[in-house]
Enzyme design. Structure first.
Site, PDB file in Angstrom:
ATOM      1  N   SER A 195       0.709  -1.365   0.068  1.00  0.00           N
ATOM      2  CA  SER A 195      -0.043   0.061   0.120  1.00  0.00           C
ATOM      3  C   SER A 195       0.890   1.353   0.089  1.00  0.00           C
ATOM      4  O   SER A 195       1.972   1.155   0.500  1.00  0.00           O
ATOM      5  CB  SER A 195      -0.968   0.168   1.159  1.00  0.00           C
ATOM      6  OG  SER A 195      -1.837  -1.043   1.469  1.00  0.00           O
TER       7      SER A 195
HETATM    8  N1  SAH Z   1      -0.761  -4.830   3.871  1.00  0.00           N
HETATM    9  C1  SAH Z   1      -0.267  -5.291   2.724  1.00  0.00           C
HETATM   10  C2  SAH Z   1      -1.188  -4.571   1.358  1.00  0.00           C
HETATM   11  C3  SAH Z   1      -1.551  -5.886   0.742  1.00  0.00           C
HETATM   12  S1  SAH Z   1      -2.567  -5.749  -0.772  1.00  0.00           S
HETATM   13  C4  SAH Z   1       1.409  -4.612   2.569  1.00  0.00           C
HETATM   14  O1  SAH Z   1       1.557  -3.785   3.468  1.00  0.00           O
HETATM   15  O2  SAH Z   1       1.994  -4.844   1.543  1.00  0.00           O
HETATM   16  C5  SAH Z   1      -3.732  -7.007  -0.367  1.00  0.00           C
HETATM   17  C6  SAH Z   1      -3.352  -8.520  -0.057  1.00  0.00           C
HETATM   18  O3  SAH Z   1      -4.511  -8.872   0.375  1.00  0.00           O
HETATM   19  C7  SAH Z   1      -2.917  -9.261  -1.143  1.00  0.00           C
HETATM   20  O4  SAH Z   1      -1.589  -9.687  -0.677  1.00  0.00           O
HETATM   21  C8  SAH Z   1      -3.698 -10.244  -1.366  1.00  0.00           C
HETATM   22  O5  SAH Z   1      -3.374 -11.532  -1.754  1.00  0.00           O
HETATM   23  C9  SAH Z   1      -4.481 -10.145  -0.007  1.00  0.00           C
HETATM   24  N2  SAH Z   1      -5.739 -10.865   0.067  1.00  0.00           N
HETATM   25  C10 SAH Z   1      -6.826 -10.718  -0.829  1.00  0.00           C
HETATM   26  N3  SAH Z   1      -7.999 -11.601  -0.607  1.00  0.00           N
HETATM   27  C11 SAH Z   1      -7.693 -11.891   0.701  1.00  0.00           C
HETATM   28  C12 SAH Z   1      -8.355 -12.996   1.729  1.00  0.00           C
HETATM   29  N4  SAH Z   1      -9.776 -13.327   1.324  1.00  0.00           N
HETATM   30  N5  SAH Z   1      -7.795 -13.483   2.523  1.00  0.00           N
HETATM   31  C13 SAH Z   1      -6.412 -13.083   2.892  1.00  0.00           C
HETATM   32  N6  SAH Z   1      -5.787 -12.062   2.275  1.00  0.00           N
HETATM   33  C14 SAH Z   1      -6.323 -11.782   0.945  1.00  0.00           C
END
Ligand code: SAH
Length: 215
Positions: A63
């Site tokens: 993010s």
């Molecule tokens: N907090 C992260 C941003 C992640 S982007 C950072 O600091 O890098 C969102 C993430 O959510 C992705 O890695 C994606 O694979 C995950 N995601 C999407 N759907 C999900 C679900 N149902 N359960 C767990 N993770 C999920």
């Protein structure tokens, strides 16, 4: 090392940008310390410390730093809370939270991302972060209730399991919306068994997938 000096100068400049919107000094201090570049080793330092999201593979993104700061601030952390994060991604947000709270459980649906984040977090000594592979729609019932829950992928509606795993008085911060362009950041507080919702503004996150739709 020259690289470390350069990284900390870039990080200081980035925190200056984040501080235009984020005012909690504990959040800014945490962001001043956590080396974001260690979570995106495939990107040049200058990109790691720019205030924008970056691709991390598998359709996921780390993010935007200002958004990480705003989400962390919205959680109103004092230092001893137990947090559930859904969407580990790179692990950067987990590392920031690890400095602001007691314990962080983080759930990632893509095993390869979870593994990479686990290794980056271990290298940095974030011993209070526990990375789990699973579907965030179910939360993490074995470790509930949580004082805080933060979701970093956008569900089309608030997952019931997450609401159920929030402790009394606890806060849940989640981007909600059916489509990327219509998402709102919501903060819910559990008060006397009900959830009270606040709108924190427009945001843009990757969708929260359902694991059955991934097969
Ligand atoms: N907090 C992260 C941003 C992640 S982007 C950072 O600091 O890098 C969102 C993430 O959510 C992705 O890695 C994606 O694979 C995950 N995601 C999407 N759907 C999900 C679900 N149902 N359960 C767990 N993770 C999920």
């Amino acid at each position: 090392m020259a690289n470390d000096d350069e990284a900390s100068a870039l990080r200081e400049a980035l925190v200056g940008v984040v501080a235009r919107e984020v005012h909690d000094p504990r959040v800014l201090d945490a962001m001043r310390v956590v080396p974001r570049h260690r979570f995106v080793p495939e990107h040049p330092l200058s990109d790691a410390y720019a205030d924008h999201p970056l691709p991390i593979g598998y359709g996921a993104t780390i993010s935007q730093p200002t958004v990480v700061g705003l989400m962390s601030e919205a959680l109103a952390l004092c230092g001893d809370e137990r947090i559930l994060e859904i969407g580990t991604g790179s692990g950067y947000q987990s590392a920031v939270l690890s400095r602001l709270a007691g314990e962080v459980d983080t759930v990632e649906v893509i095993p390869a991302l979870a593994e990479r984040a686990r290794s980056a977090l271990a290298d940095l000594g974030c011993g209070n972060v526990h990375v789990h592979v699973g579907d965030g729609w179910s939360g993490l019932p074995s470790r509930a209730p949580f004082d805080r829950i933060v979701v970093t992928a956008a569900p089309e509606h608030l997952p019931e399991a997450l609401a159920a795993q929030l402790a009394e008085g606890g806060l849940l911060v989640v981007p909600v919306g059916p489509q990327t362009r219509d998402q709102r950041l919501e903060r819910h507080q559990r008060r006397g068994g009900r959830l009270v919702r606040e709108d924190l503004g427009a945001v843009r996150f990757v969708p929260m997938v359902r694991s059955e739709s991934r097969s």
